[in-house]
Scaffold this motif. Structure first.
Motif, PDB file in Angstrom:
ATOM      1  N   GLY A 151       2.893  -2.616   8.158  1.00 23.91           N
ATOM      2  CA  GLY A 151       1.654  -2.114   7.587  1.00 23.91           C
ATOM      3  C   GLY A 151       1.749  -1.895   6.027  1.00 23.91           C
ATOM      4  O   GLY A 151       2.492  -1.266   5.570  1.00 23.91           O
ATOM      5  N   MET A 152       0.478  -2.503   5.436  1.00 24.91           N
ATOM      6  CA  MET A 152       0.425  -2.180   4.202  1.00 24.91           C
ATOM      7  C   MET A 152      -1.034  -2.210   3.631  1.00 24.91           C
ATOM      8  O   MET A 152      -1.909  -2.493   4.591  1.00 24.91           O
ATOM      9  CB  MET A 152       1.271  -3.266   3.081  1.00 24.91           C
ATOM     10  N   THR A 153      -1.328  -1.703   2.391  1.00 24.12           N
ATOM     11  CA  THR A 153      -2.919  -1.060   2.441  1.00 24.12           C
ATOM     12  C   THR A 153      -3.804  -2.133   1.900  1.00 24.12           C
ATOM     13  O   THR A 153      -5.143  -2.074   2.166  1.00 24.12           O
ATOM     14  CB  THR A 153      -2.954  -0.044   1.194  1.00 24.12           C
ATOM     15  N   PHE A 154      -3.281  -3.214   1.325  1.00 27.35           N
ATOM     16  CA  PHE A 154      -4.158  -4.244   0.778  1.00 27.35           C
ATOM     17  C   PHE A 154      -3.308  -5.464   0.369  1.00 27.35           C
ATOM     18  O   PHE A 154      -2.220  -5.245  -0.189  1.00 27.35           O
ATOM     19  CB  PHE A 154      -4.992  -3.823  -0.182  1.00 27.35           C
ATOM     20  N   PRO A 155      -3.774  -6.584   0.390  1.00 28.14           N
ATOM     21  CA  PRO A 155      -3.107  -7.952  -0.056  1.00 28.14           C
ATOM     22  C   PRO A 155      -2.758  -7.690  -1.628  1.00 28.14           C
ATOM     23  O   PRO A 155      -1.618  -8.103  -1.980  1.00 28.14           O
ATOM     24  CB  PRO A 155      -3.986  -9.073   0.122  1.00 28.14           C
ATOM     25  N   PHE A 156      -3.766  -7.384  -2.488  1.00 25.50           N
ATOM     26  CA  PHE A 156      -3.443  -7.075  -3.684  1.00 25.50           C
ATOM     27  C   PHE A 156      -3.165  -5.499  -3.859  1.00 25.50           C
ATOM     28  O   PHE A 156      -3.911  -4.525  -4.062  1.00 25.50           O
ATOM     29  CB  PHE A 156      -4.770  -7.242  -4.529  1.00 25.50           C
ATOM     30  N   SER A 157      -1.970  -5.162  -3.546  1.00 28.70           N
ATOM     31  CA  SER A 157      -1.578  -3.811  -3.816  1.00 28.70           C
ATOM     32  C   SER A 157      -0.076  -3.698  -4.092  1.00 28.70           C
ATOM     33  O   SER A 157       0.747  -4.521  -3.563  1.00 28.70           O
ATOM     34  CB  SER A 157      -1.760  -3.095  -2.329  1.00 28.70           C
ATOM     35  N   THR A 158       0.324  -2.627  -4.935  1.00 27.68           N
ATOM     36  CA  THR A 158       1.550  -2.273  -5.301  1.00 27.68           C
ATOM     37  C   THR A 158       2.279  -2.118  -3.629  1.00 27.68           C
ATOM     38  O   THR A 158       3.831  -2.638  -3.719  1.00 27.68           O
ATOM     39  CB  THR A 158       1.909  -0.968  -5.945  1.00 27.68           C
ATOM     40  N   HIS A 159       1.973  -1.703  -2.601  1.00 24.02           N
ATOM     41  CA  HIS A 159       2.705  -1.409  -1.516  1.00 24.02           C
ATOM     42  C   HIS A 159       3.028  -2.867  -0.723  1.00 24.02           C
ATOM     43  O   HIS A 159       4.218  -2.927  -0.465  1.00 24.02           O
ATOM     44  CB  HIS A 159       1.689  -0.910  -0.416  1.00 24.02           C
ATOM     45  N   ASN A 160       2.228  -3.875  -0.928  1.00 27.49           N
ATOM     46  CA  ASN A 160       2.715  -5.265  -0.472  1.00 27.49           C
ATOM     47  C   ASN A 160       3.650  -5.625  -1.318  1.00 27.49           C
ATOM     48  O   ASN A 160       4.750  -6.139  -0.758  1.00 27.49           O
ATOM     49  CB  ASN A 160       1.132  -6.113  -0.592  1.00 27.49           C
ATOM     50  N   TYR A 161       3.731  -5.623  -2.582  1.00 26.72           N
ATOM     51  CA  TYR A 161       4.740  -6.343  -3.561  1.00 26.72           C
ATOM     52  C   TYR A 161       5.879  -5.470  -3.571  1.00 26.72           C
ATOM     53  O   TYR A 161       7.029  -5.999  -3.544  1.00 26.72           O
ATOM     54  CB  TYR A 161       4.155  -6.170  -4.949  1.00 26.72           C
ATOM     55  N   GLN A 162       5.876  -4.061  -3.301  1.00 27.47           N
ATOM     56  CA  GLN A 162       7.203  -3.394  -2.826  1.00 27.47           C
ATOM     57  C   GLN A 162       7.705  -3.814  -1.723  1.00 27.47           C
ATOM     58  O   GLN A 162       9.138  -3.786  -1.563  1.00 27.47           O
ATOM     59  CB  GLN A 162       6.776  -1.743  -3.072  1.00 27.47           C
TER      60      GLN A 162
END
Length: 394
Positions: free
Chosen positions: A142-153
């Motif tokens: 799970g991550m919070t949004f496609p455009f998010s640092t979470h996704n990229y990390q």
């Protein structure tokens, strides 16, 4: 004259400067009457900011860039005069996935490889391969949004170990407050989210914090104070006043003697709504990372005001844009890079604190990733060419 403002936020600790600016009266002292509106999802925050229901917002840094470029939604240029948080995310995994990764690292929690993101990424790769051979479903993160640092990390970490995040696992979008229930219900095997939700999962005994995001990137712009560019240009004095209130609030938060008062403010149900003790851990960078009581401390877990964290760095925006290019969310162009960098406005921050002359106070690699070459915004194509897993594939 008092200026009324509505500002949206998500219940996360990196909204602390915004919440404290309002609830401690720093915004009022600047002539601002701010109504804070608690939201659940980043799409709600983005959409209400874009159409003018909010004058400003606690916003994912990549969303501010994507909105300015017209990616994934209508194009609404955003400016960010203040960084609400540097770092602050963590990767939390289920007990089953934790055990599988531990097994690949010889099952020893004291093994230095367990704290090494390259070693854990390679261990994850072995787990993924074994599951595929056994015919098991792909792991879900799970991550919070496609455009998010979470996704990229998440993507950066996985790919460094040979896991293709678009082919070998599933990445799903979940609002931050729903991460814990999704892990408890088995809907996801792991997630990357901001505080306090990693700690909540550990306290409930359903998750292990595998990595602080600062293990993956030493310095990553996480959330910003986002303001529509058109509105900011029409109301420059209000933007300066709002930014100044945040600078004061961040300094208040970072003073250890204020932590008790700060956590009491953030713990209120209408703000973040978790216990002050959990919030204290986050702000102190002292987190319980496993249900067995294992703790870890890092002075880089979340930066709110120290180390010049509040001042936007356009090079951070360039790195986020580079991730959008790497993962096929947009094509590379000098014009788009210039737009991305222009979202982060150190000039507005400097105006708020009375600093003249501007200039870049940071030297060297602005991100400090654990793998790959140092990042240079002037050489994005060369930088991305160093990574084997990227999109579109050659």
């Amino acid at each position: 004259m008092t200026h009324p403002l509505r500002i949206g936020f998500i219940p996360l600790v990196d909204a602390a400067a915004l919440i404290v600016a309002v609830d401690k009266g720093f915004a009022k002292d600047e002539g601002l009457a701010v109504e804070l509106v608690r939201e659940v999802s980043w799409s709600n925050v983005r959409d209400k900011l874009n159409i003018g229901l909010f004058e400003a917002a606690h916003l994912l840094a990549p969303v501010a860039i994507a909105s300015s470029l017209g990616l994934g939604h209508v194009r609404v240029p955003i400016v960010a005069p203040f960084n609400l948080g540097i770092n602050g995310n963590a990767i939390t995994v289920s007990p089953a996935l934790h055990a599988a990764i531990m097994s690949e690292l010889d099952g020893d929690a004291n093994n230095p490889d367990f704290a090494n993101p390259m070693a854990t990424a390679q261990a994850l790769n072995r787990v993924v391969v074994a599951r595929a051979r056994a015919g098991a479903d792909p792991l879900t993160f799970g991550m919070t949004f496609p455009f998010s640092t979470h996704n990229y990390q998440l993507r950066f970490w996985m790919a460094a170990g040979g896991v293709d995040p678009d082919e070998d696992v599933r990445l799903v979008v979940l609002p931050p407050p729903y991460m814990v229930d999704s892990l408890a219900n088995g809907h996801v095997d792991a997630f990357c989210v901001g505080a306090p939700w990693n700690s909540v999962a550990v306290d409930l005994g359903i998750g292990h914090i595998l990595h602080f995001a600062s293990d993956i990137l030493q310095r990553a712009a996480e959330k910003v104070l986002g303001i529509r560019q058109v509105w900011a240009e029409k109301n420059p004095e209000i933007v300066v006043a709002l930014t100044r209130a945040h600078v004061k609030a961040a300094a208040f938060i970072e003073a250890p003697e204020n932590r008790g008062e700060v956590t009491a403010i953030l713990a209120r149900p209408e703000r973040i709504g978790v216990s002050p003790e959990v919030l204290q851990r986050t702000l102190d960078g002292k987190l319980k990372i496993s249900p067995d009581g294992t703790w870890r401390e890092s002075n880089r877990y979340l930066l709110v005001g120290r180390e010049d964290a509040g001042r936007p760095d356009p090079r951070q925006a360039a790195w986020l844009y580079a991730q959008m290019v790497r993962w096929g969310q947009t094509a590379i162009s000098p014009e788009a890079l210039a737009i991305a960098e222009s979202v982060f406005r150190p000039d507005l921050y400097d105006a708020a604190i009375g600093k003249s002359g501007g200039g870049d106070d940071h030297a060297g690699d602005p991100v400090g990733a654990f793998a790959g070459p140092a990042f240079d915004p002037a050489k994005i194509e060369t930088h991305l060419a160093a990574f084997e897993i990227a999109y579109p594939k050659s």
